[in-house]
Enzyme design. Structure first.
Site, short mmCIF file in Angstrom:
data_model
loop_
_atom_site.label_atom_id
_atom_site.label_comp_id
_atom_site.label_asym_id
_atom_site.label_seq_id
_atom_site.Cartn_x
_atom_site.Cartn_y
_atom_site.Cartn_z
N LYS A 242 30.05 41.42 44.63
CA LYS A 242 29.67 42.64 45.38
C LYS A 242 28.62 43.49 44.67
CE LYS A 242 33.80 42.91 48.07
NZ LYS A 242 34.96 43.61 48.55
N ASP B 222 33.62 48.25 53.18
CA ASP B 222 34.93 48.40 52.53
C ASP B 222 35.37 49.86 52.55
OD1 ASP B 222 35.39 45.76 51.88
OD2 ASP B 222 34.55 45.91 49.85
P1 NAP Z 1 35.72 42.03 41.29
O1 NAP Z 1 34.45 42.75 41.50
O2 NAP Z 1 35.67 40.66 40.72
O3 NAP Z 1 36.66 42.92 40.33
C1 NAP Z 1 37.91 42.45 39.94
C2 NAP Z 1 38.64 43.54 39.17
O4 NAP Z 1 39.98 43.11 39.01
C3 NAP Z 1 38.10 43.79 37.77
O5 NAP Z 1 38.28 45.15 37.48
C4 NAP Z 1 39.01 42.92 36.90
O6 NAP Z 1 39.24 43.43 35.61
C5 NAP Z 1 40.31 43.04 37.63
N1 NAP Z 1 41.20 41.90 37.43
C6 NAP Z 1 40.90 40.61 37.70
N2 NAP Z 1 41.98 39.84 37.43
C7 NAP Z 1 42.95 40.66 36.97
C8 NAP Z 1 44.28 40.45 36.53
N3 NAP Z 1 44.82 39.24 36.52
N4 NAP Z 1 44.99 41.53 36.12
C9 NAP Z 1 44.45 42.75 36.15
N5 NAP Z 1 43.19 43.02 36.54
C10 NAP Z 1 42.45 41.98 36.96
O7 NAP Z 1 36.54 41.93 42.67
P2 NAP Z 1 36.48 42.90 43.94
O8 NAP Z 1 35.50 42.37 44.90
O9 NAP Z 1 36.37 44.28 43.45
O10 NAP Z 1 37.91 42.65 44.60
C11 NAP Z 1 39.10 43.10 43.98
C12 NAP Z 1 40.31 42.86 44.87
O11 NAP Z 1 40.24 43.62 46.07
C13 NAP Z 1 40.46 41.42 45.31
O12 NAP Z 1 41.81 41.06 45.28
C14 NAP Z 1 39.99 41.42 46.75
O13 NAP Z 1 40.59 40.40 47.51
C15 NAP Z 1 40.47 42.79 47.19
N6 NAP Z 1 39.70 43.27 48.34
C16 NAP Z 1 40.30 43.36 49.55
C17 NAP Z 1 39.60 43.82 50.64
C18 NAP Z 1 40.27 43.91 51.97
O14 NAP Z 1 39.56 44.00 52.98
N7 NAP Z 1 41.58 43.97 52.05
C19 NAP Z 1 38.26 44.19 50.50
C20 NAP Z 1 37.68 44.13 49.24
C21 NAP Z 1 38.41 43.65 48.16
P3 NAP Z 1 38.27 43.09 34.34
O15 NAP Z 1 37.18 44.12 34.40
O16 NAP Z 1 39.17 43.21 33.20
O17 NAP Z 1 37.78 41.69 34.57
#
Ligand code: NAP
Length: 473
Positions: free
Chosen positions: A271, A307
């Site tokens: 993103k 989002d």
């Molecule tokens: P992203 O940019 O890759 O960021 C991931 C974040 O999660 C980072 O802060 C990372 O921490 C942390 N993380 C990853 N694995 C982890 C773990 N095992 N334990 C604790 N922290 C962890 O991803 P994103 O696009 O922001 O998405 C994040 C989440 O939101 C996903 O699960 C996604 O499916 C969900 N989401 C849902 C919707 C919806 O419509 N419902 C929309 C958007 C996103 P580090 O900095 O330490 O790597």
């Protein structure tokens, strides 16, 4: 000109005739009979004379036995027999009656190699090659090779297999492939990524194509909800998955242009990293520093963030007003940025925590809010939003924060929608918090907003929710 070719997988001659009739009545312009689906090859192969061009395919190592069956197939009216490029039978039939085929179930080679394969196949018949597509580079190799083959003017069949290859089937007419192989029914699909005849007929020659990219992109429900919305709105459109490893993300704009994709969702982990590849960023997305929606406009690729609308709608659904509330965001990625931009603008008093604290600090600095270490978290929040994949299917089954931080006044939102109840939400519920929300409403609302950006139409949310439930079941 591309013909939709239904693949007939039957157990006996009678079933072959019935399925062939069904396929032709549904619009099939050619039929491929998988003779290898018969437990015993029937003595009577006259079903191969069926009113449309027919292909007889029989994958078997028993070449001498196959030779007789192929001869009978041709005598019974098959327009073509399909012979693999490594078979000894390859040059033993008239070229004009042979489709000479090559399959790579692992990968797609570079354009030069694809063209060399086609050159070789063409010496024995109409060349057909199917490659497993893994991402943008493979899609572009298929595209460029098809452009060269089209220029030559001779018939060819080129297919990208797998979920990531689906767009090559949807755009088979653009590619110029002679046949677009389709499954007669979903359960009869004979190759990974094959779409149904009904869907191919519905889409026609020039459908609107939308997509989602991310990596590894295994757990998205977006195709189901968008495809249901397309059908309900009577739009000839299809939403496909195009996984992209980080090192191939820069190729996504070219894939969008070549395959005429009108819009694309961007998900974990791209993103933020996708922004440099876009021409214009909408102010809301710029405030978040994250893009989850790309629109392919005549002026170039535009980045949006829907989002934020999804988060707002989710919180509103449980009457959680961010204004003046102590709010905690868990995570520092793209979704966390969208949450921070929304909550800050909505007047929340914001804190950010993250597994990697330095990233929480960077994000907090960007929005002028507090960064809190995981070990320093206290029960001080009315709003807690999880924006990490911790607890999501396919990821670690865990909660991203200690369960001591919930109070009776807390509203906990987990952006994850699969599973329905994450470890975080289960713990929050048993702590007796005010309300728990998972990511379903956010998913539907952000999808609906993206759909509107691409098509100009507000989709039927009830239909999208139904498609979500069906996928989750
Ligand atoms: P992203 O940019 O890759 O960021 C991931 C974040 O999660 C980072 O802060 C990372 O921490 C942390 N993380 C990853 N694995 C982890 C773990 N095992 N334990 C604790 N922290 C962890 O991803 P994103 O696009 O922001 O998405 C994040 C989440 O939101 C996903 O699960 C996604 O499916 C969900 N989401 C849902 C919707 C919806 O419509 N419902 C929309 C958007 C996103 P580090 O900095 O330490 O790597």
């Amino acid at each position: 000109m591309t013909a939709n070719c239904a693949v007939i997988v039957a157990k006996d001659e009678g079933e072959a005739r019935t399925l062939a009739k069904e396929a032709i009545s549904k619009g099939a312009e050619a039929l491929e009979f998988r003779l290898d689906s018969f437990p015993v090859i029937p003595a009577d192969l006259s079903f191969l004379t069926c009113g449309v061009p027919s292909v007889a395919t029989l994958r078997s190592p028993l070449d001498e036995e196959r030779k007789d069956i192929f001869l009978r197939a041709l005598a019974s009216g098959a327009t073509y027999i399909d012979i693999e490029s490594d078979s000894v039978l390859r040059n033993r039939f008239p070229k004009e009656q042979v489709i000479c085929s090559y399959h790579d179930f692992e990968k797609t080679p570079a354009e030069d190699e694809i063209l060399a394969i086609f050159n070789d196949l063409r010496s024995s018949g109409i060349p057909k090659a199917a490659f497993m597509v893994r991402g943008p580079a493979d899609l572009l190799a298929v595209w460029s090779a098809a452009s060269v083959l089209r220029e030559k003017g001779a018939p060819f069949i080129l297919i990208g297999m797998g979920a990531a290859g689906e767009v090559t089937r949807i755009r088979a007419f653009d590619l110029g492939s002679m046949l677009n192989y389709c499954a007669l029914r979903p359960e009869l699909a004979s190759a990974p990524g094959q779409i149904t005849l009904e869907e191919a007929e519905r889409l026609g020659t020039d459908p609107q194509v939308t997509a989602v990219t991310g990596y590894p992109l295994t757990h998205t429900f977006s195709p189901e909800i968008h495809n249901a919305a397309f059908k309900a709105a009577k739009i000839l459109g299809r939403y496909v998955k195009i996984p992209s490893a980080p090192e191939e993300l820069h190729l996504i704009p070219e894939v969008i242009r070549k395959y005429r994709i009108i819009g694309m969702n961007v998900t974990i982990p791209h993103k933020e990293s996708v922004i440099p590849f876009l021409k214009r960023i909408d102010p809301l997305a710029a405030s978040a520093g994250a893009v989850n929606t790309i629109r392919n406009s005549p002026a170039g690729l535009e980045g949006y963030n829907t989002d934020m609308l999804g988060i707002a709608a989710s919180l509103a659904s449980v009457d959680a007003d961010p204004k003046g509330a102590e709010a905690l965001i868990i995570g520092a990625g793209g979704a966390a940025k969208a949450a921070a931009a929304y909550l800050k603008a909505a007047g929340a008093r914001l804190s950010i925590t993250n597994r990697t604290h330095s990233r929480a600090e960077t994000l907090a600095e960007m929005f002028g809010v507090r960064a809190v270490k995981l070990e320093d978290l206290a029960p001080a929040y009315q709003l807690i939003l999880n924006a990490t994949p911790a607890g999501m299917s396919g990821f670690e089954h865990c909660s991203p924060v200690p369960h001591t931080i919930f109070t009776k006044d807390t509203v906990v939102m987990d952006m994850i929608y699969d599973p329905e109840v994450t470890p975080l939400l289960a713990a929050a519920k048993s702590a007796g918090v005010r309300a728990c929300i998972n990511g379903k409403t956010m998913l539907i609302e952000q999808a609906a907003a993206s759909f509107t950006l691409w098509t100009g139409i507000s989709p039927d949310r009830a239909v999208m929710r139904k498609a979500f439930e069906a996928r989750a079941a």
